[in-house]
Write a protein that holds these residues in place. Structure first.
Motif, mmCIF file in Angstrom:
data_model
loop_
_atom_site.group_PDB
_atom_site.id
_atom_site.type_symbol
_atom_site.label_atom_id
_atom_site.label_comp_id
_atom_site.label_asym_id
_atom_site.label_seq_id
_atom_site.Cartn_x
_atom_site.Cartn_y
_atom_site.Cartn_z
ATOM 1 N N SER A 55 24.683 39.842 41.660
ATOM 2 C CA SER A 55 26.070 40.294 41.812
ATOM 3 C C SER A 55 26.415 40.483 43.279
ATOM 4 C CB SER A 55 26.294 41.616 41.065
ATOM 5 O OG SER A 55 26.089 41.429 39.691
ATOM 6 N N TYR B 4 37.522 37.143 38.164
ATOM 7 C CA TYR B 4 37.945 38.518 37.898
ATOM 8 C C TYR B 4 39.416 38.650 38.311
ATOM 9 C CZ TYR B 4 32.941 39.841 37.866
ATOM 10 O OH TYR B 4 31.603 39.955 37.605
ATOM 11 N N ASN C 87 26.986 37.151 44.722
ATOM 12 C CA ASN C 87 28.262 36.558 44.312
ATOM 13 C C ASN C 87 29.459 37.211 45.007
ATOM 14 O OD1 ASN C 87 26.948 34.811 42.615
ATOM 15 N ND2 ASN C 87 27.170 36.131 40.816
ATOM 16 N N TYR C 88 29.527 38.538 44.955
ATOM 17 C CA TYR C 88 30.704 39.212 45.521
ATOM 18 C C TYR C 88 30.695 39.154 47.049
ATOM 19 C CZ TYR C 88 30.281 41.331 40.850
ATOM 20 O OH TYR C 88 30.112 41.543 39.515
ATOM 21 N N ALA D 155 35.934 35.930 46.800
ATOM 22 C CA ALA D 155 34.752 35.780 45.928
ATOM 23 C C ALA D 155 35.073 36.237 44.508
ATOM 24 C CB ALA D 155 33.589 36.593 46.485
ATOM 25 N N LEU D 156 35.838 37.313 44.373
ATOM 26 C CA LEU D 156 36.179 37.822 43.038
ATOM 27 C C LEU D 156 37.035 36.802 42.287
ATOM 28 C CD1 LEU D 156 36.943 41.591 43.793
ATOM 29 C CD2 LEU D 156 34.841 40.584 42.881
ATOM 30 N N GLU E 172 36.884 33.623 42.687
ATOM 31 C CA GLU E 172 35.967 32.566 42.235
ATOM 32 C C GLU E 172 35.161 32.996 41.007
ATOM 33 O OE1 GLU E 172 33.549 30.842 45.267
ATOM 34 O OE2 GLU E 172 35.296 30.171 46.426
ATOM 35 N N GLU E 173 34.887 34.301 40.921
ATOM 36 C CA GLU E 173 34.170 34.832 39.747
ATOM 37 C C GLU E 173 35.074 34.853 38.511
ATOM 38 O OE1 GLU E 173 30.817 36.142 39.306
ATOM 39 O OE2 GLU E 173 30.788 34.791 41.032
#
Ligand code: AMP
Length: 411
Positions: free
Chosen positions: A93, A21, A96-97, A15-16, A18-19
């Motif tokens: 958040s 980060y 998302n995460y 997920a990170l 995809e964000e």
């Protein structure tokens, strides 16, 4: 350092990624290992440092590791935060995460009908993000029980106290199980906050992250010396000359924010004010209008501006200079978020020159002065202090008459 090196598990890493980060921010580097070990945490950090991910990621990971099918539909993590805007951002958040974890969150806040919120709660959630008033209200009505909470986060504690939530907070804390992991975040640590934190935390690990210099270095800054009475006209002049599209302006008071907004309206500029006297709905609407570009200038007080996360902010204007130098850094950090660069302009009247000195000392920079503008000021304080208040309708006259008029914001 990478998130893998911090021991983050695959579903969250994915997920990170995809964000977008790639690397943990300093607060994440410090907080994540401590929290994964199950320790309590006292964090002195502001929004904009990556604070939300610093607590959301380890909470998700700990919840997933300790997951038991009996836990399904129990509120195991609770985040309490002062404003609806922050609550929504934090819940987003977690969504998302945690999108590959199967853990579910919901958000509750006041100022709106409770029906859709209680419906979501009835379906069962793992993580609850809430503002204090609505949380207590729904607990009292029997929609929420906190007996299964294993992780509690008190976010923006200083703002919570400023907004008068102290009694609500104490009541909420009293309803939490004794055995839990507690996290406490505040941008500032005055004595009353330290005292509150001691009531909540066991033996916490303390971390402090200041975005100070890093932020200040990235952002192009300018100072305009201007008499208090000329500030509205100077603001209009800058907006008019530059065609900035997305401007966040800070005033010291709510009344000041309303006055500037009103002035800009009269000049045909789409502006809205956001401050503590506005209803939740009005604040949310103003923020939405600003984000989607239908409002060009958002005039805010410091407290209301916390948690405003707007990408592509073209310019920050310190219409009034703050008397706390850290606030200056916090404000200008609104532009140039993540790795982007940004621009911040500050108006400085005679009374504010001492504030400027403190700010420059803190950021260890001399901010360039722009003297080529229509309202230069030599720093004399007398005029704005002693002239009588102008009659209604006499303010902000054309340039030829403005010298006789005074603009005074009520502090
Ligand atoms: P916060 O302090 O939690 O409000 O986060 C400020 C902003 O930084 C948000 O827009 C986040 O999406 C972003 N952010 C948080 N952590 C990271 C990271 N490790 N890399 C890039 N951006 C991040």
């Amino acid at each position: 350092m990478t998130f893998t090196e911090l021991g983050i598990i695959e579903p969250i890493l994915k997920a990170l990624k995809e964000e977008g980060y790639t690397h943990p921010t300093p607060i994440q580097q410090q907080a994540i290992p401590v929290l994964l070990e199950g320790k309590d945490l006292l964090g002195c950090a502001q929004t904009g440092t990556g604070k939300t991910a610093a607590f959301a990621i380890p909470i998700l990971q700990n919840m997933l590791k300790g997951y038991n099918s009996r836990d399904k539909k129990k509120i195991r993590a609770l985040v309490v935060t002062p404003t609806r805007e922050l609550a929504i951002q934090i819940a987003d958040s977690f969504t998302n995460y945690g999108r590959f974890t199967g853990l579910k969150n919901t958000v509750i806040f006041g100022g709106v009908k409770q029906g859709s919120q209680t419906k979501e709660l009835a379906k069962g959630v793992d993580i609850l993000v809430a503002t204090p008033g609505r949380l207590l209200d729904l607990i009292n009505q029997g929609f929420i029980n906190l007996r299964d909470v294993e992780y509690s986060v008190l976010d923006e504690a200083d703002q919570m106290l400023d907004m008068g939530f102290i009694h609500d907070i104490k009541k909420i804390i009293a309803k939490l199980p004794y055995k839990r992991q507690s996290l406490f975040f505040s941008a500032t640590m005055p004595p009353d906050i330290v005292q509150l934190s001691q009531k909540i935390l066991g033996d916490p690990v303390k971390i402090s992250v200041s975005p100070k210099q890093a932020t200040a270095e990235r952002i192009e800054q300018e100072i305009y010396f201007v008499a208090k009475k000329d500030k509205p006209a100077l603001l209009y002049h800058i907006l008019d000359e530059t065609n900035y599209f997305s401007v966040l302006a800070f005033t010291r008071t709510k009344h000041g924010a309303d006055k500037v907004t009103h002035f800009l309206h009269k000049k045909g500029i789409k502006a809205e004010a956001i401050h503590g006297n506005k209803s939740q709905n009005a604040r949310q609407r103003a923020l939405k209008n600003f984000k989607d570009g239908s409002t060009h200038v958002l005039v805010a007080t410091d407290i209301a501006a916390r948690g405003i996360d707007v990408d592509d902010l073209a310019l920050v204007v310190n219409y009034d200079l703050p008397n706390v130098p850290e606030t200056y850094v916090h404000r200008i950090g609104r532009t140039g978020r993540a790795s982007a660069s940004g621009k911040a302009i500050s108006f400085c009247d005679g009374e504010e020159r001492a504030f400027l000195k403190d700010i420059q000392k803190l950021i260890k920079q001399e901010v360039p002065v722009i003297s080529d503008h229509p309202f230069p000021d030599d720093g004399t304080i007398v005029a704005s202090q002693q002239q009588p208040k102008p009659a209604k309708g006499e303010r902000f006259k054309s340039k030829s008459t403005k010298k006789q008029n005074t603009y005074r914001s009520r502090r």
